[in-house]
Design a protein around this motif. Sequence first.
Motif, PDB file in Angstrom:
ATOM      1  N   GLY A  45       0.803  -1.209   0.000  1.00 37.25           N
ATOM      2  CA  GLY A  45       0.000   0.000   0.000  1.00 37.25           C
ATOM      3  C   GLY A  45       0.840   1.265   0.000  1.00 37.25           C
ATOM      4  N   PHE A  46       0.620   2.101   1.013  1.00 35.40           N
ATOM      5  CA  PHE A  46       1.327   3.375   1.104  1.00 35.40           C
ATOM      6  C   PHE A  46       2.645   3.289   1.870  1.00 35.40           C
ATOM      7  N   SER A  47       3.071   2.092   2.218  1.00 32.68           N
ATOM      8  CA  SER A  47       4.281   1.955   3.033  1.00 32.68           C
ATOM      9  C   SER A  47       5.534   2.449   2.324  1.00 32.68           C
ATOM     10  N   ASN A  48       5.490   2.518   0.981  1.00 37.70           N
ATOM     11  CA  ASN A  48       6.675   2.999   0.270  1.00 37.70           C
ATOM     12  C   ASN A  48       6.936   4.486   0.523  1.00 37.70           C
ATOM     13  N   ILE A  49       5.957   5.184   1.094  1.00 34.41           N
ATOM     14  CA  ILE A  49       6.162   6.574   1.487  1.00 34.41           C
ATOM     15  C   ILE A  49       7.140   6.640   2.650  1.00 34.41           C
ATOM     16  N   ILE A  50       7.076   5.631   3.528  1.00 38.62           N
ATOM     17  CA  ILE A  50       7.957   5.570   4.690  1.00 38.62           C
ATOM     18  C   ILE A  50       9.197   4.739   4.386  1.00 38.62           C
ATOM     19  N   PHE A  51       9.000   3.662   3.612  1.00 39.54           N
ATOM     20  CA  PHE A  51      10.104   2.778   3.232  1.00 39.54           C
ATOM     21  C   PHE A  51      10.249   2.868   1.712  1.00 39.54           C
ATOM     22  N   PRO A  52      11.091   3.760   1.210  1.00 42.10           N
ATOM     23  CA  PRO A  52      11.153   4.080  -0.227  1.00 42.10           C
ATOM     24  C   PRO A  52      11.387   2.898  -1.153  1.00 42.10           C
ATOM     25  N   SER A  53      12.029   1.841  -0.664  1.00 43.06           N
ATOM     26  CA  SER A  53      12.307   0.695  -1.534  1.00 43.06           C
ATOM     27  C   SER A  53      11.162  -0.307  -1.581  1.00 43.06           C
ATOM     28  N   ALA A  54      10.131  -0.093  -0.798  1.00 45.15           N
ATOM     29  CA  ALA A  54       9.016  -1.048  -0.730  1.00 45.15           C
ATOM     30  C   ALA A  54       8.043  -0.821  -1.888  1.00 45.15           C
ATOM     31  N   THR A  55       8.557  -0.984  -3.094  1.00 47.14           N
ATOM     32  CA  THR A  55       7.740  -0.788  -4.294  1.00 47.14           C
ATOM     33  C   THR A  55       7.392  -2.112  -4.968  1.00 47.14           C
ATOM     34  N   HIS A  56       7.643  -3.226  -4.267  1.00 42.68           N
ATOM     35  CA  HIS A  56       7.329  -4.534  -4.852  1.00 42.68           C
ATOM     36  C   HIS A  56       5.810  -4.713  -4.929  1.00 42.68           C
ATOM     37  N   THR A  57       5.393  -5.669  -5.744  1.00 40.61           N
ATOM     38  CA  THR A  57       3.977  -5.773  -6.097  1.00 40.61           C
ATOM     39  C   THR A  57       3.339  -7.100  -5.687  1.00 40.61           C
ATOM     40  N   ARG A  58       2.029  -7.125  -5.791  1.00 40.52           N
ATOM     41  CA  ARG A  58       1.279  -8.358  -5.546  1.00 40.52           C
ATOM     42  C   ARG A  58       1.623  -9.423  -6.587  1.00 40.52           C
ATOM     43  N   PHE A  59       2.065  -9.013  -7.748  1.00 38.74           N
ATOM     44  CA  PHE A  59       2.467  -9.945  -8.799  1.00 38.74           C
ATOM     45  C   PHE A  59       3.634 -10.806  -8.319  1.00 38.74           C
ATOM     46  N   SER A  60       4.704 -10.166  -7.854  1.00 37.36           N
ATOM     47  CA  SER A  60       5.888 -10.925  -7.420  1.00 37.36           C
ATOM     48  C   SER A  60       5.588 -11.753  -6.173  1.00 37.36           C
ATOM     49  N   HIS A  61       4.762 -11.220  -5.277  1.00 35.59           N
ATOM     50  CA  HIS A  61       4.403 -11.989  -4.081  1.00 35.59           C
ATOM     51  C   HIS A  61       3.594 -13.227  -4.440  1.00 35.59           C
ATOM     52  N   SER A  62       2.684 -13.104  -5.394  1.00 40.39           N
ATOM     53  CA  SER A  62       1.862 -14.247  -5.804  1.00 40.39           C
ATOM     54  C   SER A  62       2.722 -15.339  -6.424  1.00 40.39           C
ATOM     55  N   LEU A  63       3.697 -14.931  -7.241  1.00 36.12           N
ATOM     56  CA  LEU A  63       4.628 -15.906  -7.808  1.00 36.12           C
ATOM     57  C   LEU A  63       5.422 -16.592  -6.698  1.00 36.12           C
ATOM     58  N   GLY A  64       5.842 -15.803  -5.693  1.00 40.34           N
ATOM     59  CA  GLY A  64       6.609 -16.362  -4.586  1.00 40.34           C
ATOM     60  C   GLY A  64       5.813 -17.353  -3.764  1.00 40.34           C
ATOM     61  N   THR A  65       4.538 -17.054  -3.527  1.00 38.25           N
ATOM     62  CA  THR A  65       3.676 -17.958  -2.765  1.00 38.25           C
ATOM     63  C   THR A  65       3.492 -19.277  -3.517  1.00 38.25           C
ATOM     64  N   TYR A  66       3.307 -19.168  -4.830  1.00 40.18           N
ATOM     65  CA  TYR A  66       3.218 -20.372  -5.674  1.00 40.18           C
ATOM     66  C   TYR A  66       4.498 -21.207  -5.539  1.00 40.18           C
ATOM     67  N   GLU A  67       5.656 -20.557  -5.637  1.00 36.83           N
ATOM     68  CA  GLU A  67       6.922 -21.293  -5.658  1.00 36.83           C
ATOM     69  C   GLU A  67       7.185 -21.998  -4.323  1.00 36.83           C
ATOM     70  N   ILE A  68       6.913 -21.331  -3.219  1.00 35.56           N
ATOM     71  CA  ILE A  68       7.114 -21.983  -1.916  1.00 35.56           C
ATOM     72  C   ILE A  68       6.182 -23.173  -1.775  1.00 35.56           C
ATOM     73  N   THR A  69       4.949 -23.029  -2.239  1.00 33.16           N
ATOM     74  CA  THR A  69       3.996 -24.145  -2.216  1.00 33.16           C
ATOM     75  C   THR A  69       4.500 -25.290  -3.088  1.00 33.16           C
ATOM     76  N   ARG A  70       4.998 -24.964  -4.266  1.00 38.79           N
ATOM     77  CA  ARG A  70       5.521 -25.989  -5.183  1.00 38.79           C
ATOM     78  C   ARG A  70       6.677 -26.758  -4.543  1.00 38.79           C
ATOM     79  N   ARG A  71       7.545 -26.051  -3.839  1.00 38.69           N
ATOM     80  CA  ARG A  71       8.700 -26.691  -3.197  1.00 38.69           C
ATOM     81  C   ARG A  71       8.263 -27.603  -2.047  1.00 38.69           C
ATOM     82  N   PHE A  72       7.242 -27.186  -1.314  1.00 32.79           N
ATOM     83  CA  PHE A  72       6.696 -28.050  -0.265  1.00 32.79           C
ATOM     84  C   PHE A  72       6.149 -29.341  -0.886  1.00 32.79           C
ATOM     85  N   ILE A  73       5.369 -29.188  -1.950  1.00 34.22           N
ATOM     86  CA  ILE A  73       4.774 -30.346  -2.621  1.00 34.22           C
ATOM     87  C   ILE A  73       5.863 -31.307  -3.096  1.00 34.22           C
ATOM     88  N   GLU A  74       6.911 -30.751  -3.682  1.00 34.50           N
ATOM     89  CA  GLU A  74       8.011 -31.573  -4.189  1.00 34.50           C
ATOM     90  C   GLU A  74       8.743 -32.285  -3.057  1.00 34.50           C
TER      91      GLU A  74
END
Length: 389
Positions: A45-74
């Motif tokens: 959300g607006f946290s990048n106003i306080i933490f300037p580098s916090a510009t990551h997105t829901r896109f990258s987080h969703s991919l990350g959640t998928y990958e951790i789940t995939r590794r657990f399954i494997e």
Amino acid sequence: MKKNINKFYADPILKEINFGGDNSWMLDLINTEEFERLGRIHQLGFSNIIFPSATHTRFSHSLGTYEITRRFIEHLELNKKNKLECKYLLCAALLHDIGHGPFSHTFETYTNTNHEEFTKQLICNKNSNLCRILTENGIDPKKVIEILSKKTIHKWAVSLIDSQIDSDRMDYLNRDSRYTGAAYGQINPTYIIKGSVLINDQICFNKKIISEIENLLIGRFHMYKQVYEHKNTIKYEFLIQAIFKRIKYLFLKKYKFVDKRNLINSFKPIFENKNFTNEQFLELDDSLFSVFIESLKYENDPILKKLLKAHTKPNFITIKQIKTNNKNSINKDFLSGYYTTKNVCIYHTNIDPIYINDNGKSIELSKLSEIIKKLSNVSYKATYVVKIN
């Protein structure tokens, strides 16, 4: 059916996010309008106003959640036990945040909705690209929603998608701490995954990684106190709520907006207490939201002008923690009110407890960890009075 291919995304947190073999068809989900929109939604959300580098997105987080789940399954060889359920689980992990609106959770505060409902709406809509691709690949969208709603009979699937040590938390804690510069949420997903075992359909963890689990639980607690519920973030969230409440008030009073860029219609369902259609919702992202707020400077309403002045000059907003437990509210003047944070507990012993493998027996975490035993059910919740001067 698409021919199996090997593809991976490079990722600074997990190094590689793999879509090879039987999962290659899921690349079609990522290329949909619904999923690509997540690349235009800030994770914090607006946290990048306080933490300037916090510009990551829901896109990258969703991919990350998928990958951790995939590794657990494997690692747990869950594909050998229930291949179809694993496919549903991976789809749920990838699409779990598809319903987030502009600036993530901030959108929920001023629309009185939740992203889970929009997620269900987008996945199950028969006219959506997501629904079509899932169906073409033998996936029932309703089964994906069942997993997201924790209605599956498989305990391991519930543990991985929504629990006190799920794939979602493991990714966002690592990702958010990295991009904010905070050290609290730094964990080692590989270590935790390799320390997992399956006992009676339940995911358990080896005793040797108890310290890593303690680190995750306590780190999440501190991330909420120091990052997610930072005072300056609260100021902006309160301000946005006040702006939208004032716009709704003016809208219902038949105020004639200048609306030079004709953006009121994009948010009209909020002011009319109606639900967004899929088409309307997919238009919403952080850029449209920011342009809309910027366009309000042409309006002549004095209260709205004062709110927008505070938006550009946050020093005009004061915030003070108080002891009373008032619920979120905005006073009739639209310039003051209360904001109460989410109640965050370090660890619940009776809600989705974490189990440890002790010589083949599953033992609840607090019975083996002295730290967690003492901190179990310790929670944090704060109420602030916010004023726009």
